[in-house]
Design a protein around this motif. Structure first.
Motif, PDB file in Angstrom:
ATOM      1  N   LEU B  22     -23.172  89.861  56.899  1.00 51.32           N
ATOM      2  CA  LEU B  22     -24.224  90.827  56.554  1.00 51.32           C
ATOM      3  C   LEU B  22     -23.632  92.102  55.943  1.00 51.32           C
ATOM      4  N   THR B  25     -22.426  91.643  52.497  1.00 50.91           N
ATOM      5  CA  THR B  25     -23.547  91.623  51.553  1.00 50.91           C
ATOM      6  C   THR B  25     -24.004  93.048  51.231  1.00 50.91           C
ATOM      7  N   PHE B  26     -24.041  93.900  52.259  1.00 51.17           N
ATOM      8  CA  PHE B  26     -24.404  95.310  52.024  1.00 51.17           C
ATOM      9  C   PHE B  26     -23.400  95.973  51.065  1.00 51.17           C
ATOM     10  N   ALA B  29     -23.830  94.878  47.528  1.00 49.03           N
ATOM     11  CA  ALA B  29     -24.995  95.529  46.905  1.00 49.03           C
ATOM     12  C   ALA B  29     -24.625  96.909  46.359  1.00 49.03           C
ATOM     13  N   LEU B  30     -23.605  97.532  46.965  1.00 48.84           N
ATOM     14  CA  LEU B  30     -23.140  98.838  46.483  1.00 48.84           C
ATOM     15  C   LEU B  30     -22.037  98.679  45.432  1.00 48.84           C
ATOM     16  N   PRO B 114     -28.338  99.262  65.701  1.00 53.00           N
ATOM     17  CA  PRO B 114     -28.354  98.203  64.695  1.00 53.00           C
ATOM     18  C   PRO B 114     -27.861  98.679  63.334  1.00 53.00           C
ATOM     19  N   VAL B 115     -27.130  97.787  62.673  1.00 55.11           N
ATOM     20  CA  VAL B 115     -26.560  98.101  61.370  1.00 55.11           C
ATOM     21  C   VAL B 115     -27.592  97.840  60.282  1.00 55.11           C
ATOM     22  N   ALA B 117     -28.434  98.520  55.842  1.00 55.40           N
ATOM     23  CA  ALA B 117     -27.793  98.788  54.551  1.00 55.40           C
ATOM     24  C   ALA B 117     -27.699 100.298  54.328  1.00 55.40           C
ATOM     25  N   LYS B 118     -28.752 101.014  54.687  1.00 62.65           N
ATOM     26  CA  LYS B 118     -28.739 102.474  54.495  1.00 62.65           C
ATOM     27  C   LYS B 118     -27.686 103.128  55.400  1.00 62.65           C
ATOM     28  N   TYR B 121     -24.337 102.602  53.769  1.00 56.50           N
ATOM     29  CA  TYR B 121     -24.232 103.475  52.589  1.00 56.50           C
ATOM     30  C   TYR B 121     -24.001 104.932  52.994  1.00 56.50           C
TER      31      TYR B 121
END
Lengths: 180, 167
Positions: B22, B25-26, B29-30, B114-115, B117-118, B121
């Motif tokens: 996961l 993947t984050f 995306a960056l 919890p982790v 994407a934001k 970032y």
């Protein structure tokens, strides 16, 4: 006698004073900023939106992935229930499994499981005194965790989830003085 | 302005396969494509020596050793390839004494589970914008632990202009 303000200050030990005197301030030879460009970056909102969709992909197999930790917790709890006088023997195994469950469940769409597992961790925190009454409550939590995953209670978990959350929050306030 | 993270090399250490997938993947995306993954502290150390990452994202719990031991080794081992490398520690621990323990090990930033994407970032951006110096005392080596506003009005020995640059 110390004045009230002096009494409230932390004691300065000889070691802490010596450590402060010898503090060396160092500017790192290179900084991560040097590898990061100021232009050409991705559109952040769009990228984060797409990235969050990945959670759906991974949450599909999450229950299978977390099953070994649930099993570790169940086995350690059952051993502790049969041998409550030696709870210390099983405490770290129960804590470690619960810690994994609370850490991962919220990330993969099961915040209710995180709440239950976090309460288990609070019961088992190494700095906390233990009582046999706790063992019964722990058993209910282990049972509840199984129920959350067996019934795939994602997010708030519907009516059952909301009722469970209300009970847990009350318990957490009464037992651990922990609010929202 | 959006930073361009495309050139960053990241070491991602987590014993959970799901979590590694996961977070990777984050990162992708960056536009962070140069990512190596490890499942424990020993494997992380080997990758650190070979890959020389610009950033490490590590879980706290990685049996048999912990992410904290890994950070202590990065900061203190005389064979460490880069004792200054920023480390983002992923953790579900919420107890204050544990957070202080991690800070004292030399962790740069925390990412609480919890982790999201934001969350990933925000922590990377924070590390990139972090201008703190490092501090060495008899008992600590790592990023300056004093980062809040203070009321102390005496001389500040930790201002950048008084810092020593390491060649």
């Amino acid at each position: 006698m110390l004045s009230p303000s002096a009494a409230s200050k932390p004691a300065q030990t000889a070691a802490s004073i010596r450590a402060r005197k010898k503090a060396e301030v160092i500017r790192p030879p290179k900084h991560i900023r040097q590898k990061v460009g100021s232009t050409g970056g991705v559109e952040i909102e769009e990228a984060l939106g797409k990235a969050d969709l990945a959670v759906i992909h991974y949450s599909g197999s999450f229950i299978r992935e977390i099953e070994p930790e649930l099993e570790k917790l169940r086995k350690a709890y059952e051993a502790a229930a049969k041998d409550p006088a030696n709870i210390r023997k099983y405490r770290s195994a129960m804590y470690d499994a619960s810690h994994e469950i609370r850490g991962q469940s919220g990330t993969f769409g099961y915040p209710l499981a995180t709440l239950v597992a976090d309460t288990v961790c609070k019961f088992l925190d190494p700095g906390r005194e233990w009582s046999e009454e706790d063992l019964d409550l722990l058993g209910l939590h282990v049972f509840a965790l199984r129920g959350v995953f067996k019934n795939e209670l994602k997010q708030e978990g519907g009516v059952v989830g909301r009722e469970l959350t209300a009970v847990l929050k009350k318990l957490r306030v009464n037992r651990f003085n922990v609010g929202e | 302005m959006a930073f361009n993270y495309g050139q960053l090399k990241v070491l991602l250490a987590d014993d959970s396969r799901q979590m590694r997938g996961l977070v990777r993947t984050f990162l992708e995306a960056l536009n962070i494509k140069k990512v190596e993954v490890a499942s424990d502290a020993d494997q992380s150390w080997e990758i650190l020596k070979r890959f020389n990452p610009d950033l490490i994202i590590s879980d706290w719990n990685m049996p048999p050793t912990s992410g904290l031991d890994f950070v202590r080794r990065i900061r203190a081992d005389k064979n460490s390839p880069n004792p200054y490398v920023p480390v983002i520690m992923i953790t579900a621990y919420t107890e204050e004494y544990r957070v202080l323990e991690a800070r004292d090990a030399g962790v740069t930033e925390f990412l609480a589970k919890p982790v999201t994407a934001k969350g990933v970032y925000d922590r990377i951006k924070s590390v990139v914008e972090d201008t703190r110096n490092f501090v060495r005392t008899e008992t600590y080596f790592g990023p300056d632990r004093r980062r809040g506003r203070r009321t102390y009005d005496g001389p500040d020995r930790r201002k950048p202009e008084s810092a020593k640059v390491v060649k």
